[in-house]
Design a protein around this motif. Structure first.
Motif, PDB file in Angstrom:
ATOM      1  N   LYS A 162      -1.687  16.330   0.265  1.00  0.00           N
ATOM      2  CA  LYS A 162      -1.674  14.796   1.340  1.00  0.00           C
ATOM      3  C   LYS A 162       0.106  14.531   1.578  1.00  0.00           C
ATOM      4  O   LYS A 162       0.829  15.023   0.815  1.00  0.00           O
ATOM      5  CB  LYS A 162      -1.668  13.150   1.208  1.00  0.00           C
ATOM      6  N   MET A 163       0.778  14.256   2.846  1.00  0.00           N
ATOM      7  CA  MET A 163       1.444  13.984   2.763  1.00  0.00           C
ATOM      8  C   MET A 163       3.330  15.361   2.755  1.00  0.00           C
ATOM      9  O   MET A 163       3.605  14.986   2.017  1.00  0.00           O
ATOM     10  CB  MET A 163       3.147  12.998   2.263  1.00  0.00           C
ATOM     11  N   ASN A 164       2.920  16.061   2.978  1.00  0.00           N
ATOM     12  CA  ASN A 164       3.336  17.712   2.691  1.00  0.00           C
ATOM     13  C   ASN A 164       4.395  17.935   3.675  1.00  0.00           C
ATOM     14  O   ASN A 164       5.259  18.286   3.082  1.00  0.00           O
ATOM     15  CB  ASN A 164       2.456  18.968   2.883  1.00  0.00           C
ATOM     16  N   MET A 165       4.434  17.860   4.380  1.00  0.00           N
ATOM     17  CA  MET A 165       4.932  17.537   5.690  1.00  0.00           C
ATOM     18  C   MET A 165       5.644  19.059   6.130  1.00  0.00           C
ATOM     19  O   MET A 165       7.049  19.156   5.885  1.00  0.00           O
ATOM     20  CB  MET A 165       6.379  16.611   5.801  1.00  0.00           C
ATOM     21  N   MET A 193       5.555   5.124   3.865  1.00  0.00           N
ATOM     22  CA  MET A 193       4.486   6.092   4.403  1.00  0.00           C
ATOM     23  C   MET A 193       2.931   6.502   3.568  1.00  0.00           C
ATOM     24  O   MET A 193       2.416   6.569   4.562  1.00  0.00           O
ATOM     25  CB  MET A 193       5.503   8.011   4.171  1.00  0.00           C
ATOM     26  N   TRP A 249      -1.948   8.634  -5.103  1.00  0.00           N
ATOM     27  CA  TRP A 249      -2.896   8.129  -3.515  1.00  0.00           C
ATOM     28  C   TRP A 249      -3.528   6.825  -4.573  1.00  0.00           C
ATOM     29  O   TRP A 249      -3.734   6.042  -3.174  1.00  0.00           O
ATOM     30  CB  TRP A 249      -3.567   9.382  -2.959  1.00  0.00           C
ATOM     31  N   MET A 293       8.541  15.448  -3.630  1.00  0.00           N
ATOM     32  CA  MET A 293       7.972  14.559  -4.615  1.00  0.00           C
ATOM     33  C   MET A 293       8.110  15.584  -5.966  1.00  0.00           C
ATOM     34  O   MET A 293       9.055  15.362  -7.380  1.00  0.00           O
ATOM     35  CB  MET A 293       6.438  15.320  -4.639  1.00  0.00           C
ATOM     36  N   PHE A 308       8.584   6.118  -0.019  1.00  0.00           N
ATOM     37  CA  PHE A 308       7.966   6.806  -0.476  1.00  0.00           C
ATOM     38  C   PHE A 308       6.678   5.610   0.051  1.00  0.00           C
ATOM     39  O   PHE A 308       5.271   5.731   0.277  1.00  0.00           O
ATOM     40  CB  PHE A 308       6.983   6.565  -1.952  1.00  0.00           C
ATOM     41  N   GLY A 353       7.401  16.743   1.740  1.00  0.00           N
ATOM     42  CA  GLY A 353       6.561  15.857   1.093  1.00  0.00           C
ATOM     43  C   GLY A 353       7.052  17.003  -0.239  1.00  0.00           C
ATOM     44  O   GLY A 353       6.770  15.867  -1.367  1.00  0.00           O
ATOM     45  N   THR A 354       6.446  17.630  -0.716  1.00  0.00           N
ATOM     46  CA  THR A 354       6.405  19.057  -1.736  1.00  0.00           C
ATOM     47  C   THR A 354       7.078  18.495  -2.519  1.00  0.00           C
ATOM     48  O   THR A 354       7.484  18.070  -3.605  1.00  0.00           O
ATOM     49  CB  THR A 354       5.244  20.666  -1.345  1.00  0.00           C
TER      50      THR A 354
END
Lengths: 178, 178, 178
Positions: free
Chosen positions: A99-102, B87, B60, A110, B84, A106-107
């Motif tokens: 999720k939320m890799n964008m 989103m 999540w 994180m 975070f 996002g990765t």
């Protein structure tokens, strides 16, 4: 299971049954960074509590074990196998969030937060698992379908089919599919 | 484990082993509405059958436990932590389906069908779980990475690390990763 | 559980507890081809080792059991139920990969590789599971929400609610959520 013991009839406690169920066996099906992190954090946690742990890598999960670099293969790959190899992430540093890799942003964020909060990154979690004798097993059937060879995977791992997993899981107290 | 008992040697039945494995422990990793619904339906089903149930919310899955509203925080958030927070979905009413979400339309239609078919919605499933003494535990490591504070989560829940999960799971008959 | 045996006090080994935990129970929540393949390979592997296996199909997993063809329904569907029916894959041949589907191309290539490598396809894995007495159970609550009727599903399967799953899982050594 009943055994005569003198004049007393005692049910034998089927001790093998008991003794063999301990520890954790998991299927690592996913190749998403977040799920694989969760898998290794759980595996290392259980290993730190002296429980036997088996991790069985199948389908996309195999990508976790891939070495990032070129390897000389004993048997050349077919066109299709090469394609699978190119399209899938090569090793722990190439995995992305589910999720939320964008597009990778996002990765990256994180991973930065994990460094800042002193959480082990995936390569370190894998090394720790190996040091703690967590059994890492690559699914040979998935390797065959995707055309991944033993030479392309991390050293020190085992290889097996579904029977290997069932056998391990049937001796484990905890089973997870990740 | 063998104990001399008079002239008879009896294997002790490792009864603690047996007694401690009962009930269900699950990791709720996902924050998708459909998976979280499944998790709570299973949890409530097991609890209704008088089994002890532990739900461990991580990554999540933490979003399930978030309160939808502003909270005064003891320690201010970093920019990244705020991001975070913005989103990710804030609480059970903001979760969406893992499939067929269609910009929210699919999620809305699914919720409507659930009302029509008299299936509890997620907030009610969570309340029921708490009433049935299902143990809800937030993963402190994920909270730390994502910058989620205790004040931002549902009241009446517990907090713990991976050791808390392993400990609970190792005493459970059933373990699931959702 | 303690029984007086002459002058000796022996804890009875709670043998029923032991005997009832054997085999595998899984929730098949996913309707992704790759995950469903993994589910059936594991199920068939366990069944081949003479272990009792229960597969509980819920949410998207129900699509695995759908018959591809038109059926006369005892009770007509609402507009919403028809829509759900149209939008979801109808049976094992219509499922697609969770990753690298690429508009169907990835799924087609994966299926081709499976044929080439002599791996059973999904319809054959399902038939084998039924021949090996793997219990396939459709979740009646999901059927109700999605408006799927018994006539639309594979013959020879069972039907049940969450209690059916918990009951089976609580008697199983291994539990998985897929």
């Amino acid at each position: 299971m009943a055994e005569k013991m003198g004049v007393l009839t005692v049910e034998s406690p089927a001790k093998e049954e008991l003794q063999k169920t301990s520890g954790l066996s998991m299927v690592v099906f996913s190749g998403d960074l977040d799920k694989v992190l969760a898998a290794f954090i759980i595996a290392n946690g259980a290993a730190a509590m002296d429980l036997p742990v088996n991790m069985f890598f199948t389908f996309w999960g195999l990508n976790v074990l891939r070495i990032d670099g070129s390897t000389t293969l004993a048997k050349p790959k077919t066109m299709m196998e090469k394609m699978f190899g190119w399209m899938m992430p090569k090793g722990p540093n190439k995995l992305t969030l589910s999720k939320m890799n964008m597009g990778g942003l996002g990765t990256m964020l994180m991973k930065k937060e994990m460094v800042k909060k002193n959480v082990y990154d995936l390569p370190k979690l894998i090394r720790t698992a190996q040091e703690q004798n967590v059994r890492l097993i690559a699914c040979t059937m998935s390797m065959d379908i995707m055309g991944i060879r033993k030479e392309e995977l991390l050293s020190g791992i085992g290889f097996g089919g579904v029977g290997t997993f069932i056998d391990a899981a049937d001796r484990s107290r905890m089973t997870l599919f990740i």
